[in-house]
Scaffold this active site. Structure first.
Site, PDB file in Angstrom:
ATOM      1  N   GLY A  81      38.743  48.526  35.233  1.00  0.00           N
ATOM      2  CA  GLY A  81      37.693  48.468  34.860  1.00  0.00           C
ATOM      3  C   GLY A  81      37.221  47.377  34.312  1.00  0.00           C
ATOM      4  O   GLY A  81      38.555  46.333  33.895  1.00  0.00           O
ATOM      5  N   MET A  85      31.899  41.351  29.765  1.00  0.00           N
ATOM      6  CA  MET A  85      33.491  40.101  29.143  1.00  0.00           C
ATOM      7  C   MET A  85      34.816  40.471  29.286  1.00  0.00           C
ATOM      8  O   MET A  85      35.406  39.805  28.675  1.00  0.00           O
ATOM      9  CB  MET A  85      32.733  40.037  27.423  1.00  0.00           C
ATOM     10  CG  MET A  85      31.998  41.172  26.716  1.00  0.00           C
ATOM     11  SD  MET A  85      31.925  41.626  24.842  1.00  0.00           S
ATOM     12  CE  MET A  85      32.608  42.489  24.612  1.00  0.00           C
ATOM     13  N   VAL A  88      39.429  45.490  31.504  1.00  0.00           N
ATOM     14  CA  VAL A  88      40.880  46.997  31.055  1.00  0.00           C
ATOM     15  C   VAL A  88      41.849  47.535  31.612  1.00  0.00           C
ATOM     16  O   VAL A  88      41.212  47.105  32.986  1.00  0.00           O
ATOM     17  CB  VAL A  88      39.604  48.167  30.767  1.00  0.00           C
ATOM     18  CG1 VAL A  88      40.538  49.570  30.258  1.00  0.00           C
ATOM     19  CG2 VAL A  88      38.885  48.369  30.296  1.00  0.00           C
ATOM     20  N   ASP A 197      24.234  51.537  24.764  1.00  0.00           N
ATOM     21  CA  ASP A 197      24.695  51.925  26.084  1.00  0.00           C
ATOM     22  C   ASP A 197      24.765  53.236  26.993  1.00  0.00           C
ATOM     23  O   ASP A 197      25.721  53.521  27.887  1.00  0.00           O
ATOM     24  CB  ASP A 197      25.286  50.662  26.829  1.00  0.00           C
ATOM     25  CG  ASP A 197      25.102  50.459  28.629  1.00  0.00           C
ATOM     26  OD1 ASP A 197      24.118  50.771  28.866  1.00  0.00           O
ATOM     27  OD2 ASP A 197      26.422  49.332  28.759  1.00  0.00           O
TER      28      ASP A 197
END
Length: 516
Positions: A81, A85, A88, A197
């Protein structure tokens, strides 16, 4: 934000992504705007061909794979992922325990003071929370080059909407899964954290012990409710979150004056999409040509009711929920319409005050109890009571019907008995009247016979006495007086008896007198 500012923002975000992930993100950010997309792609092409320092750094970073490298006790695997910024990686911890984890670290070249501050804020937010539906933070540190990272539990799951569609979960199962998400968000709020979010890709669902378990991830734009952290707050021009899921106050004031109700709005959008397959403003066209129009749509446009939206979905979308378009529309009508529209209220004061309140109303709906968002009419509450206690009401109804039938039968029997009694009394009265009539007739006839005999005898005696009288005229006068007295007495008889006596007298006067 000007058009050029929006162009720059989109370019910066897309440029930070790997090439393989750029088309999908462009589809999201430039949907329905081919000219804007063409301009972004032109900038990206120019950037890739340029010899600018930024381009060189970015291409170097993209070409540098960390797979197979080691950071502390963690051996990195494939990248799973990436965001604006950070990126992963799947990783394996080798000591002091061996386990699979996910490691997130700042992208190369983005380790500015502001980005690092945001990265640290996410790490602090995760460290505050410990809930089964929130990805736990396990460790934190920095690479030898000074790039901060933190380690989380690895979630082998799919976005919640994809998970439900692939497994064709029904509406009830989807709502029950969403209730677990509400539990996690409520826990975050209790720890003083706003996620800001909530969207399907930030709620991954894995299967544990044969049951689905949602995991809330990516607190990269989370905000502390009780702290005035300048590094995690932006002005009205700073967009924090994904526009399609942002609350009206979030697009109007950025991070200023946000509270738990902002997350409730985002959860409402997520639930709307989870149930009917599209977002609230999808049919009216949320994305517009300018940021101001996007803000206006979220702030001013009223979402369609879920039942109306459901009426326009395809049979394929409905089938993924175990429904037809018609049955999905019926399922959304009523409670679900009211609950979702309350969660999506423009005015925060009219929304649910917390994810817990939203979850409680959903639980009431599943239990066929009256929901707070619904009208409190007596008919509505009675209908809910009947559905909630269907078995008891059915048994009670049967008992009531039995009692009513018994009462009806008893009442009918009493009525028939009363009618029979009335008939018997009437017959008895009629019999008594008949007896009395017969007695009166018998008495009348007996009297007539007696009078007949008396008159015959009297006439015979009167005739004899007159013949033997020395003064026949005086006898006649005396006899006339007797007749007057007899006539006066006769007037006391009933008219019928008088007429009958007269008739008999007339007949007797025509008959020859016979001596007694």
């Amino acid at each position: 934000m000007t058009d050029s500012g929006r162009l720059q923002r989109i370019f910066d975000e897309i440029a930070d992504l790997p090439r393989s992930e750029r088309p999908a993100r462009l589809d999201e950010l430039c949907s329905g705007e081919p000219e804007l997309r063409a301009r972004v792609e032109a900038l990206l092409e120019h950037d890739s061909d340029s010899d600018s320092l930024a381009g060189v750094v970015r291409r170097a970073a993209e070409s540098l794979s960390l797979e197979g490298t080691t950071i502390g006790p963690y051996r990195l695997g494939a990248r799973i992922g990436a965001g604006g910024m950070g990126e992963v990686y799947a990783a394996e911890q080798t000591e002091p325990v061996q386990r699979s984890v996910a490691l997130k670290l700042i992208k190369p070249g983005l380790d500015t003071q502001r980005v690092i501050a945001r990265f640290e804020a996410e790490r602090r937010a995760l460290a505050r929370m410990e809930h089964s539906t929130i990805a736990r933070i396990l460790d934190a540190g920095a690479t030898e080059a000074g790039r901060p990272y933190f380690v989380m539990e690895r979630v082998e799951g799919r976005p919640i909407t994809e998970y439900c569609d692939v497994r064709r979960l029904g509406l009830r199962e989807r709502i029950e899964l969403f209730l677990r998400v509400c539990e996690g968000v409520q826990h975050a709020h209790q720890r003083g954290i706003l996620h800001r979010d909530h969207k399907p890709t930030n709620v991954l669902v894995a299967t544990e012990a044969g049951r689905p378990l949602p995991k809330i991830i990516d607190f990269g734009v989370a905000m502390a409710i009780s702290e005035d952290d300048a590094e995690t707050r932006t002005g009205s021009d700073g967009w924090i979150g994904t526009p399609d899921y942002m609350s009206p106050e979030q697009v109007s004031s950025g991070s200023v004056d946000l509270d738990t109700r902002s997350d409730v709005y985002s959860l409402g959008v997520l639930l709307y999409e989870l149930l009917v397959g599209v977002r609230p403003f999808a049919r009216s066209g949320l994305r517009h040509s300018t940021p101001d129009e996007v803000r206006a749509a979220i702030r001013d446009e009223e979402p369609e009711t879920p039942s109306r939206t459901a009426a326009g979905v395809t049979e394929e979308v409905a089938a993924a929920r175990g429904e037809t378009t018609a049955s999905l529309t019926r399922a959304m009508r009523g409670d679900m319409d009211w609950i979702l529209l309350r969660a999506l209220e423009k005015d925060p004061d009219r929304r649910y005050g917390s994810p817990e309140s939203l979850a409680e109303d959903l639980a009431r709906m599943l239990a066929d109890e009256p929901v707070e968002a619904g009208p409190p009419s007596g008919r509505y509450r009675l209908g809910k009571f009947v559905r909630r206690h269907r078995v008891a009401v059915t048994v009670g109804g049967l008992v009531l019907v039995t009692l009513l039938l018994g009462i009806a039968g008893t009442t009918y029997g009493l009525i028939r008995a009363r009618e029979a009694e009335t008939a018997a009394l009437a017959a008895a009265d009629e019999a008594r009247a008949e007896v009395q009539t017969q007695r009166r007739v018998s008495s009348f006839l007996d009297g007539m016979l007696r009078r007949l005999s008396a008159r015959r005898i009297g006439r015979t005696m009167t005739r004899d006495l007159r013949e033997r009288s020395d003064d026949p005229q005086a006898f006649d006068r005396a006899l006339e007086g007797v007749n007057v007295v007899d006539a006066a007495r006769g007037t006391l008889d009933k008219e019928f008896l008088a007429r009958a006596a007269k008739t008999i007298d007339d007949q007797l006067s025509e008959e020859p007198m016979v001596a007694a």
